[in-house]
Design a protein around this motif. Sequence first.
Motif, PDB file in Angstrom:
ATOM      1  N   LEU A  63      46.176  40.025  32.238  1.00 23.21           N
ATOM      2  CA  LEU A  63      46.949  41.185  31.656  1.00 23.21           C
ATOM      3  C   LEU A  63      47.431  42.174  32.756  1.00 23.21           C
ATOM      4  CD1 LEU A  63      45.323  41.305  28.303  1.00 23.21           C
ATOM      5  CD2 LEU A  63      47.475  39.986  28.818  1.00 23.21           C
ATOM      6  N   SER A  64      46.330  42.571  33.430  1.00 26.02           N
ATOM      7  CA  SER A  64      46.383  43.755  34.082  1.00 26.02           C
ATOM      8  C   SER A  64      47.482  43.704  34.970  1.00 26.02           C
ATOM      9  CB  SER A  64      45.265  44.091  35.093  1.00 26.02           C
ATOM     10  OG  SER A  64      44.853  43.197  36.045  1.00 26.02           O
ATOM     11  N   SER A  65      47.890  42.759  35.865  1.00 28.10           N
ATOM     12  CA  SER A  65      48.916  42.861  36.864  1.00 28.10           C
ATOM     13  C   SER A  65      50.561  42.771  36.277  1.00 28.10           C
ATOM     14  CB  SER A  65      49.077  41.630  37.720  1.00 28.10           C
ATOM     15  OG  SER A  65      49.241  40.470  37.264  1.00 28.10           O
ATOM     16  N   SER A  66      50.604  42.067  35.210  1.00 24.71           N
ATOM     17  CA  SER A  66      51.849  42.007  34.515  1.00 24.71           C
ATOM     18  C   SER A  66      51.976  43.228  33.581  1.00 24.71           C
ATOM     19  CB  SER A  66      52.244  40.762  33.794  1.00 24.71           C
ATOM     20  OG  SER A  66      51.390  40.601  32.706  1.00 24.71           O
ATOM     21  N   PHE A  67      51.037  43.627  32.881  1.00 26.25           N
ATOM     22  CA  PHE A  67      51.393  44.525  31.953  1.00 26.25           C
ATOM     23  C   PHE A  67      51.248  46.013  32.479  1.00 26.25           C
ATOM     24  CE2 PHE A  67      49.439  46.777  27.994  1.00 26.25           C
ATOM     25  CZ  PHE A  67      50.707  47.207  27.385  1.00 26.25           C
ATOM     26  N   GLU A  93      42.945  57.248  39.601  1.00 30.52           N
ATOM     27  CA  GLU A  93      42.095  57.007  38.289  1.00 30.52           C
ATOM     28  C   GLU A  93      41.616  55.494  38.570  1.00 30.52           C
ATOM     29  OE1 GLU A  93      40.136  56.801  35.187  1.00 30.52           O
ATOM     30  OE2 GLU A  93      41.302  58.502  35.539  1.00 30.52           O
ATOM     31  N   ALA A  94      42.269  54.678  39.053  1.00 32.75           N
ATOM     32  CA  ALA A  94      42.010  53.122  39.228  1.00 32.75           C
ATOM     33  C   ALA A  94      40.883  53.272  40.393  1.00 32.75           C
ATOM     34  CB  ALA A  94      43.126  52.118  39.554  1.00 32.75           C
ATOM     35  N   VAL A 100      40.248  47.766  43.060  1.00 34.63           N
ATOM     36  CA  VAL A 100      41.120  47.456  44.065  1.00 34.63           C
ATOM     37  C   VAL A 100      42.384  46.888  43.583  1.00 34.63           C
ATOM     38  CG1 VAL A 100      41.654  46.280  46.268  1.00 34.63           C
ATOM     39  CG2 VAL A 100      39.325  47.292  45.724  1.00 34.63           C
ATOM     40  N   GLN A 101      42.356  45.732  42.880  1.00 34.04           N
ATOM     41  CA  GLN A 101      43.800  45.065  42.096  1.00 34.04           C
ATOM     42  C   GLN A 101      44.679  45.871  41.563  1.00 34.04           C
ATOM     43  OE1 GLN A 101      43.064  41.870  39.640  1.00 34.04           O
ATOM     44  NE2 GLN A 101      45.359  41.311  39.766  1.00 34.04           N
ATOM     45  N   LEU A 106      49.401  49.467  41.742  1.00 32.82           N
ATOM     46  CA  LEU A 106      50.038  50.968  41.541  1.00 32.82           C
ATOM     47  C   LEU A 106      50.804  51.305  42.830  1.00 32.82           C
ATOM     48  CD1 LEU A 106      47.266  52.247  39.114  1.00 32.82           C
ATOM     49  CD2 LEU A 106      49.716  51.722  38.440  1.00 32.82           C
ATOM     50  N   LEU A 107      50.249  51.371  43.791  1.00 40.16           N
ATOM     51  CA  LEU A 107      50.745  51.658  45.036  1.00 40.16           C
ATOM     52  C   LEU A 107      51.893  50.908  45.509  1.00 40.16           C
ATOM     53  CD1 LEU A 107      47.597  52.805  47.187  1.00 40.16           C
ATOM     54  CD2 LEU A 107      49.127  54.229  45.956  1.00 40.16           C
TER      55      LEU A 107
END
Length: 118
Positions: A63-67, A93-94, A100-101, A106-107
């Motif tokens: 979920l993390s990458s797409s969301f 924050e991450a 790392v993902q 985000l960057l």
Amino acid sequence: AQIPDGRETPLMYALKGGEWELAQDLFRAEPRAAQIPDQWGRFPLYEAVARLSSSTSPNTSSLSSSFLHDLFLAEPQAATIPDPTTNLLCFQEAATTGNVQSIYQLLRYNPFVLRGSL
């Protein structure tokens, strides 16, 4: 716009509760909810990053990458404003949890955020 009387959007409630699939469904139904901060001025992107960064559940990785990308696209400015409760940008924050993902994503979405944060 902020929800009056300190109430939160259903999207924010789902994120705070770690209900990722529900949060995605709510976001798809009302993407503008990503533009509404909570009573402390935190955008849903902040909450998602904080929860994904601290989560140990294997279900969150898909979920993390797409969301995160969807939330970023809905309110890109949220990635450039420090979280009012931590004073950290989303990628910072991450980084506090070593996710790392999420840092990379985000960057990658907004590399210009590095100009003022280093």
